[in-house]
Scaffold this motif. Structure first.
Motif, short mmCIF file in Angstrom:
data_model
loop_
_atom_site.label_atom_id
_atom_site.label_comp_id
_atom_site.label_asym_id
_atom_site.label_seq_id
_atom_site.Cartn_x
_atom_site.Cartn_y
_atom_site.Cartn_z
N VAL A 505 33.39 29.59 40.78
CA VAL A 505 34.80 29.91 40.54
C VAL A 505 35.50 28.69 39.94
O VAL A 505 35.25 27.55 40.36
N TYR A 507 38.26 26.78 40.25
CA TYR A 507 39.41 26.46 41.10
C TYR A 507 40.37 25.55 40.35
O TYR A 507 40.02 24.94 39.35
N GLU A 647 42.98 29.15 44.03
CA GLU A 647 41.84 29.97 43.59
C GLU A 647 42.37 31.17 42.80
O GLU A 647 43.49 31.63 43.02
N PRO A 692 40.34 37.58 46.29
CA PRO A 692 39.92 36.33 45.64
C PRO A 692 38.68 36.57 44.77
O PRO A 692 37.77 37.30 45.16
N TYR A 720 46.86 32.55 40.24
CA TYR A 720 46.25 31.52 41.08
C TYR A 720 47.07 31.41 42.36
O TYR A 720 48.30 31.35 42.31
N VAL A 723 44.40 28.42 48.50
CA VAL A 723 43.23 28.78 49.32
C VAL A 723 43.57 28.51 50.79
O VAL A 723 44.12 27.45 51.10
#
Length: 741
Positions: A505, A507, A647, A692, A720, A723
Motif C-alpha cells: 500500500v 501510505y 492510508e 482500507p 486518505y 491509520v
C-alpha cells in the motif's frame, strides 16, 4: 487538404460509463451503422474493433481509450463524429481523465438494471470538472429487472443531474421492442433484431388503435407489460416539454399560453440547455440487441456541441502571467494539447493531440510550449483503434496522432512558435499501490529500465522508483489490475520477463498540529564557508477546504501550492532577512524533505509551511546552504507537529443476493470496513462501505466463495485517512525494520 465537413458539423465525443454498462458494445454498433465496420464486433467474442489489445480481448474489458472517426447524416447534412471509447474500470481512470479533457461532449451509458454505479459517479464528476455537456443512454432495456424510471431517479439523487427523458421505452425486458419519442411525438419499433438497421416509425396515437394492435401482438404485449396508456404518454410528454421550456424564456411563454411547439423548436432549445450544462437528454435502448443506436447518433448531432459552440480555449503566456485565448477557427494560430502518448511497434512513439485552433501540416515544425522545445512532425495519422491512416494535415477540432515527437508528454501544449500559448495541463491522481519488480534473466535486466520508462511516458498514473533501503525497483499504480496489465504488457509487447512481488500500500504521512523550528547550516572551511539560517512554522492543510486566508493567498499568488503533495509554501520574510534568490532554495529543500517522511519514511502531504525569519552571510551564504537549512528545519518541525500515518480508503460497493448479505457484511467489518448504507435493487442488495485498501487484497476470491460466485463488487479510491494507532505501530515497525515476521 480542405475540410471534409464544416467545423459546425464536427462532434468530438467520448463514451463513458461504469464497467460492463455496454460502452464498447454501443461503440461497435455506431461503427457498424455509420459504415465504418462491415460486421458487428462483439466484446464477448473478442472481435470488438475498439478493444484491440490482446489483454482487452482476453478479459472482455477496455483498458486503453481508443479513438476513431465516422460520418452520420442528419436532415440530409453530413456530420463527422470523432469518438473515444474509454475504459470503465477504476484502475484505468487516467484514460477517462485525459479523454474528457479534450472532448466537447460525452455519451454517458447506464445499465438499465443497476442505474448509477460507483464508476458512473466518478466519470460524471470528471466530466463536471471539465464542463463537458453530455447525453445519457440507458442501455440493456432488454435485461430482466430493467427499470427506466429507477435510472432517472438515481441520476437525480446520486449525480445531482437534471435528466430530460426525451424517449420512453416501449416495453421492457423480453418485451422491449422500441421507443416512444417525445420530441417528434412518434414511435420507433425495431423489426429486424438480427441487424437492427430496420425500424418503423408510427404516430403515437396509432399504438392504441385496436386494429394496429391486432396486427402486431408484440405491441399489445409491450404496452401491457410497461403499463402504457394514451394518458400516460400525454402526461410524460407534457412533463418533458415543460422541463425543456423551464430553461427557455421563449418556449416557456408558448408553453404557458398553451401554444403548440414544433419539434425543431424543442430540439434547438434542448440543445442550448445541454450545451449550457442545464439539462441532460436521456435516451434508451438495448445496444447488444441493436435497438436504439440510430436515434442515439441523431441525438449526438442534435444536442452535443461542435467546437464552435463552446467557449474559446483558455491559456496563458509562456511565463504564466497573462491569460490568452484561441478561437476555434482554421485561420487562428495553431494550438493543440497532447493528451496521450503511446508506443507503437511499427512507428515508435505516437502522440495523440486535439487541435483547438489553426492547422498543421505533416513535415512541418511545432513548438512545445510546455518544454520550450521545437520538434518536427514527420507524419500525421488519423487513428481507427489501432489502425493508422496517413493524412497530409489537420484542422481545428481534429483529433489526430503525430509520429516523430520525442520530448512531448501527456498534457504538453503544441503551438505556433510565433504565437506561443500554454494551455491548462491535466492533473492525475497519485498511485495507491506498489509492487517490487525484478527481471527474470540478465537479458531482461538490460531491457527492463527502458521498458519501464516507455510505460511511464504513456501512463501518468504509473510511477517507477527505487527503494533507498533495499535497492529494489518499485512500480506503483492505481490498483492490482492496473499493475497486472502493465507487467503482462512488458512480456507481450516488449519481451521483458519480470517477477513481481506482493502488493504494498502507498501510505502517506501528515501532521496534526502547529509546530515551529529553526534550521542552521554553518560550515567553515579553508576558503568560502557555508551559511544558511531559516525559521519556519508548520501547520496542517486541508486541500479540500482551505481556510479563507490560505485561499486568498493562493488566489493572489502570494503562496505556492505544490499539487503533487499539497505543500503550501508562504514566504513571510520582511526587510530582506533572507535575499529573494535564496527563498526558492529553501522551498526546494522543504519539498525534497517531504518525500522522505518522518514516521516511517513515507511521503508527507497536506502541510502549510510559513518561512517567518532567518539570516544570511554576505560571503558564505549559498543556495545549497539554504536548501539544507530548509530541509533541517522542516524535519525538526514535522517531528514536533504530531506526525501520523495515512492510508488510502476505498469506496466499496457490493451487489449480492439477499441470502448472503449477513455473511458479506460480517466480512467487510472484519476488514476494518464501515458500512455506509444498503439499497434494494432488482432482487439484490447493494451494500455501500468504506474499506482500507490494505484489507482489499484477495477480496474478489473471498467474495466469490462466500456468495457461490453470485456476488460482484467495485472499488474506487475515496480518500486518505489516519491509520488507527495499533495498526500504525505495526506498519511503522515493518517499514523501519524493527519487526520481522
Amino acid at each position: 487538404m480542405p475540410r471534409v465537413v464544416p467545423l459546425g458539423k464536427l462532434r468530438n465525443i467520448g463514451i463513458m460509463a461504469h464497467i460492463d454498462a455496454g460502452k464498447t458494445t454501443t461503440t461497435e454498433r455506431i461503427l457498424f451503422y455509420t459504415g465504418v465496420s462491415y460486421k458487428i464486433g462483439e466484446v464477448h467474442d473478442g472481435t470488438a474493433v475498439m478493444d484491440w489489445m490482446e489483454q482487452e480481448r482476453e478479459r472482455g474489458i477496455t483498458i486503453t481509450s481508443a479513438a476513431t472517426t465516422c460520418f452520420w447524416s442528419r436532415f440530409n447534412q453530413k456530420h463527422r463524429i470523432n469518438i473515444i471509447d474509454t475504459p470503465g474500470h477504476v484502475d484505468f481512470t487516467v484514460e477517462v481523465e485525459r479523454s474528457l479533457r479534450v472532448l466537447d461532449g460525452a455519451v454517458a451509458i447506464f445499465d438499465a438494471v443497476a442505474g448509477v454505479q460507483p464508476q458512473t459517479e466518478a466519470v460524471w464528476r470528471q466530466a463536471d470538472r471539465y464542463h463537458v455537456p453530455r447525453i445519457a443512454f440507458i442501455n440493456k432495456m432488454d435485461r430482466v429487472g430493467a427499470d427506466f424510471d429507477y435510472c432517472i431517479r438515481s441520476m437525480r439523487s446520486r449525480l445531482t443531474a437534471d435528466p430530460a427523458p426525451i424517449q420512453f421505452p416501449l416495453g421492457k425486458e423480453d418485451a422491449f421492442i422500441g421507443v416512444i419519442d417525445f420530441i417528434e411525438n412518434q414511435v420507433l419499433i425495431w423489426t429486424d433484431e438480427a441487424l437492427g438497421a430496420e425500424f418503423e416509425v408510427f404516430p403515437v396515437d396509432q399504438l392504441f388503435d385496436p386494429d394496429f394492435q391486432a396486427q402486431r401482438p408484440a405491441v399489445r404485449t409491450a404496452l401491457k407489460i410497461a403499463e402504457i396508456t394514451p394518458e400516460f404518454v400525454r402526461e410524460h410528454r407534457d412533463k418533458t416539454i415543460a422541463y425543456i421550456a423551464e430553461h427557455d424564456d421563449t418556449l416557456f411563454e408558448k408553453y404557458s399560453h398553451n401554444e403548440p411547439m414544433t419539434p425543431a423548436e424543442l430540439r434547438a432549445s434542448l440543445r442550448r440547455a445541454t450545451i449550457a450544462l442545464k439539462l441532460v437528454p436521456v435516451l434508451c435502448g438495448a445496444a447488444f440487441k441493436n435497438k436504439g443506436v440510430q436515434p442515439l447518433l441523431d441525438a449526438v448531432v442534435d444536442y452535443l456541441p461542435s467546437p464552435v459552440d463552446i467557449p474559446p480555449v483558455q491559456g496563458t503566456t509562456l511565463d504564466g502571467e497573462e491569460p490568452l485565448e484561441r478561437q476555434a477557427a482554421d485561420d487562428q494560430p495553431f494550438s493543440a494539447l497532447a493528451f496521450k502518448v503511446a508506443s507503437d511497434p511499427f512507428v515508435g512513439q505516437l502522440t495523440y493531440f486535439r487541435v483547438y485552433s489553426g492547422t498543421l501540416k505533416a513535415g512541418s515544425y511545432v513548438y512545445n510550449a510546455s518544454k520550450d522545445s521545437r520538434e518536427r512532425i514527420s507524419r500525421l495519422v488519423r487513428m481507427h483503434a489501432n489502425k493508422r491512416e496517413d493524412i497530409p494535415d489537420t484542422h481545428t477540432g481534429d483529433i489526430a496522432a503525430a509520429v516523430g515527437l520525442k520530448k512531448v508528454r501527456t498534457g504538453d501544449t503544441l503551438c505556433d512558435e510565433d504565437h506561443p500559448i500554454v494551455l491548462e495541463a491535466m492533473d492525475f491522481p497519485a498511485p495507491v499501490i506498489s509492487v517490487a519488480i525484478e527481471p527474470k534473466t540478465k537479458a531482461d535486466q538490460e531491457k527492463l529500465g527502458s521498458t519501464l520508462q516507455k510505460l511511464q511516458q504513456e501512463d501518468p498514473t504509473f510511477r517507477v522508483h527505487t527503494d533507498p533501503d533495499t535497492g529494489q525497483t518499485l512500480i506503483s499504480g492505481m490498483g492490482e489490475l492496473h499493475l497486472e496489465v502493465l507487467t503482462d504488457r512488458m512480456l507481450r509487447e516488449f519481451n521483458v520477463g519480470a517477477n513481481v512481488g506482493r502488493p504494498q500500500v502507498a501510505y502517506r504521512e501528515t501532521i496534526r498540529r502547529v509546530a515551529e523550528a529553526e534550521g542552521k547550516y554553518i560550515r567553515q572551511t579553508g576558503g568560502h564557508g557555508q551559511y544558511g539560517h531559516v525559521e519556519i512554522v508548520l501547520e496542517p492543510f486541508n486541500p479540500h477546504h482551505p481556510s479563507e486566508e490560505i485561499q486568498k493567498l493562493l488566489d493572489k499568488n502570494k503562496a505556492t501550492l505544490h499539487k503533487e503533495n499539497n505543500l503550501v509554501f508562504i514566504n513571510e520574510i520582511v526587510g530582506g532577512a533572507i535575499p529573494r534568490n535564496f527563498i526558492s532554495a529553501v522551498e526546494d529543500g522543504i519539498f525534497e524533505a517531504m518525500e522522505g517522511g518522518i514516521v516511517a519514511g513515507y511521503e508527507l502531504v497536506n502541510i502549510i509551511v510559513r518561512l517567518v525569519d532567518g539570516s544570511y552571510h554576505e560571503v558564505d551564504s549559498s543556495e545549497i546552504a539554504f536548501k539544507i537549512a530548509g530541509s533541517m528545519a522542516f524535519k525538526q518541525a514535522a517531528a514536533r507537529a504530531q506526525p501520523v500515518l495515512l492510508e488510502p480508503k476505498m469506496s466499496l460497493e457490493v451487489v449480492v443476493p439477499e441470502e448472503y448479505m449477513g455473511d458479506v457484511i460480517a466480512d467487510i467489518s472484519g476488514r476494518r470496513g464501515q458500512v455506509a448504507g444498503m439499497e434494494h435493487v432488482a432482487g439484490s442488495q447493494v451494500i455501500k462501505a468504506s474499506v482500507p485498501l490494505a484489507s482489499t487484497f484477495g477480496y474478489a476470491t473471498e467474495l466469490r466463495s462466500r456468495t457461490q460466485g453470485r456476488g460482484t463488487f467495485t472499488l474506487h479510491f475515496k480518500e486518505y485517512a489516519q491509520v488507527p494507532s495499533e495498526i500504525a505501530e505495526d506498519i511503522i515497525a515493518r517499514a523501519t525494520g524493527r519487526l520481522v515476521k
